[in-house]
Write a protein that holds these residues in place. Structure first.
Motif, PDB file in Angstrom:
ATOM      1  N   MET A   1       0.853  -1.181   0.000  1.00 46.04           N
ATOM      2  CA  MET A   1       0.000   0.000   0.000  1.00 46.04           C
ATOM      3  C   MET A   1       0.887   1.228   0.000  1.00 46.04           C
ATOM      4  SD  MET A   1      -3.413   0.279   0.772  1.00 46.04           S
ATOM      5  CE  MET A   1      -3.707   1.162   2.298  1.00 46.04           C
ATOM      6  N   ARG A   2       0.451   2.253  -0.686  1.00 46.10           N
ATOM      7  CA  ARG A   2       1.178   3.527  -0.598  1.00 46.10           C
ATOM      8  C   ARG A   2       0.258   4.571   0.022  1.00 46.10           C
ATOM      9  NH1 ARG A   2       5.570   4.001  -5.491  1.00 46.10           N
ATOM     10  NH2 ARG A   2       5.881   1.765  -5.765  1.00 46.10           N
ATOM     11  N   ASN A   3       0.870   5.580   0.611  1.00 44.81           N
ATOM     12  CA  ASN A   3       0.086   6.676   1.179  1.00 44.81           C
ATOM     13  C   ASN A   3      -0.477   7.534   0.067  1.00 44.81           C
ATOM     14  OD1 ASN A   3       0.502   6.054   3.886  1.00 44.81           O
ATOM     15  ND2 ASN A   3       2.498   7.084   3.852  1.00 44.81           N
TER      16      ASN A   3
ATOM     17  N   ASP B   1       1.407  -1.543  -6.745  1.00 46.89           N
ATOM     18  CA  ASP B   1       1.108  -0.815  -5.511  1.00 46.89           C
ATOM     19  C   ASP B   1      -0.102   0.100  -5.688  1.00 46.89           C
ATOM     20  OD1 ASP B   1       3.304  -2.055  -4.496  1.00 46.89           O
ATOM     21  OD2 ASP B   1       4.540  -0.253  -4.310  1.00 46.89           O
TER      22      ASP B   1
ATOM     23  N   GLU C   1      -3.253  -1.988  -5.457  1.00 46.24           N
ATOM     24  CA  GLU C   1      -3.524  -2.369  -4.071  1.00 46.24           C
ATOM     25  C   GLU C   1      -4.059  -1.174  -3.272  1.00 46.24           C
ATOM     26  OE1 GLU C   1      -0.426  -4.582  -2.117  1.00 46.24           O
ATOM     27  OE2 GLU C   1      -1.398  -4.373  -0.170  1.00 46.24           O
ATOM     28  N   THR C   2      -3.455  -0.020  -3.503  1.00 41.76           N
ATOM     29  CA  THR C   2      -3.867   1.197  -2.805  1.00 41.76           C
ATOM     30  C   THR C   2      -5.288   1.600  -3.215  1.00 41.76           C
ATOM     31  OG1 THR C   2      -1.551   1.881  -2.753  1.00 41.76           O
ATOM     32  CG2 THR C   2      -3.187   3.589  -2.315  1.00 41.76           C
TER      33      THR C   2
ATOM     34  N   TYR D   1      -7.730  -0.406  -4.312  1.00 40.60           N
ATOM     35  CA  TYR D   1      -8.732  -1.319  -3.750  1.00 40.60           C
ATOM     36  C   TYR D   1      -8.862  -1.151  -2.248  1.00 40.60           C
ATOM     37  CZ  TYR D   1      -8.890  -3.515  -8.336  1.00 40.60           C
ATOM     38  OH  TYR D   1      -9.046  -3.747  -9.684  1.00 40.60           O
ATOM     39  N   ASN D   2      -7.768  -0.915  -1.573  1.00 45.22           N
ATOM     40  CA  ASN D   2      -7.825  -0.749  -0.125  1.00 45.22           C
ATOM     41  C   ASN D   2      -8.558   0.520   0.280  1.00 45.22           C
ATOM     42  OD1 ASN D   2      -6.409  -2.762   1.748  1.00 45.22           O
ATOM     43  ND2 ASN D   2      -5.104  -2.702  -0.058  1.00 45.22           N
ATOM     44  N   ASN D   3      -8.643   1.469  -0.638  1.00 47.43           N
ATOM     45  CA  ASN D   3      -9.340   2.721  -0.346  1.00 47.43           C
ATOM     46  C   ASN D   3     -10.711   2.792  -1.017  1.00 47.43           C
ATOM     47  OD1 ASN D   3      -7.460   4.667   1.261  1.00 47.43           O
ATOM     48  ND2 ASN D   3      -6.142   3.591  -0.196  1.00 47.43           N
ATOM     49  N   ASN D   4     -11.140   1.662  -1.597  1.00 49.27           N
ATOM     50  CA  ASN D   4     -12.435   1.599  -2.269  1.00 49.27           C
ATOM     51  C   ASN D   4     -12.607   2.696  -3.320  1.00 49.27           C
ATOM     52  OD1 ASN D   4     -13.421  -0.617  -0.671  1.00 49.27           O
ATOM     53  ND2 ASN D   4     -13.577   0.853   1.010  1.00 49.27           N
TER      54      ASN D   4
END
Ligand code: ZN
Length: 151
Positions: free
Chosen positions: A3-5, A34, A37-38, A40-43
């Motif tokens: 994940m990245r910020n 990355d 992934e970032t 999807y993790n943040n919808n």
């Protein structure tokens, strides 16, 4: 993958023009991985490289129909115009109404360096335009009317 910020509004990186990717090396592949992934993790439905602090012309989009990765994306055709609501992972909690083309055709490279062309209508066209704007330092609130907090 990692994940990245996500860079938030106020950071100058979001206002800069991103550079063309000349060479699809391991760092670009890692960036693509990355970014997905970032996203999807943040919808989210789309993410541009400047949003993770990298000024390269790379975007990922997924409006629920599968992941689209584009390197050096360019809009080569537009049709129509439609107003709709928009938000951005870099400007959380804010909505605005933005006019976008109803249809776009986008050309770019995939991770193998092959030229790919996507056509998008409605929400997909909007996502392509929003993400490609990021590559030129343009945020949706620069174009939006009725900017307001999400209720
Ligand atoms: Zn955005």
């Amino acid at each position: 993958m990692a994940m990245r910020n996500i860079v938030k509004q106020g950071d100058d990186v979001l206002l800069k023009k991103s550079k063309v990717v000349e060479n699809i090396n391991d760092r670009i592949i890692e960036l693509l991985n990355d970014m997905a992934e970032t996203l999807y993790n943040n919808n989210g439905v789309g993410l541009a490289a400047p949003q993770v602090g990298v000024l390269k012309r790379v975007i990922v989009v997924d409006i629920g129909e599968g992941l689209i990765e584009l390197i050096n994306p360019e809009i080569i055709e537009v049709q129509g115009e439609i107003e709709d609501e928009e938000g951005c992972l870099s400007i959380p909690g804010i909505w605005g109404t933005v006019k976008r083309p109803q249809y776009v055709k986008v050309k770019g490279l995939n991770r193998n360096g092959e030229e790919v062309i996507y056509e998008g209508e409605g929400f997909l066209a909007r996502a392509f335009c929003h993400e490609i704007d990021h590559l030129d330092g343009i945020l949706f609130i620069d174009k939006a009317e009725n900017v307001r907090p999400v209720e």
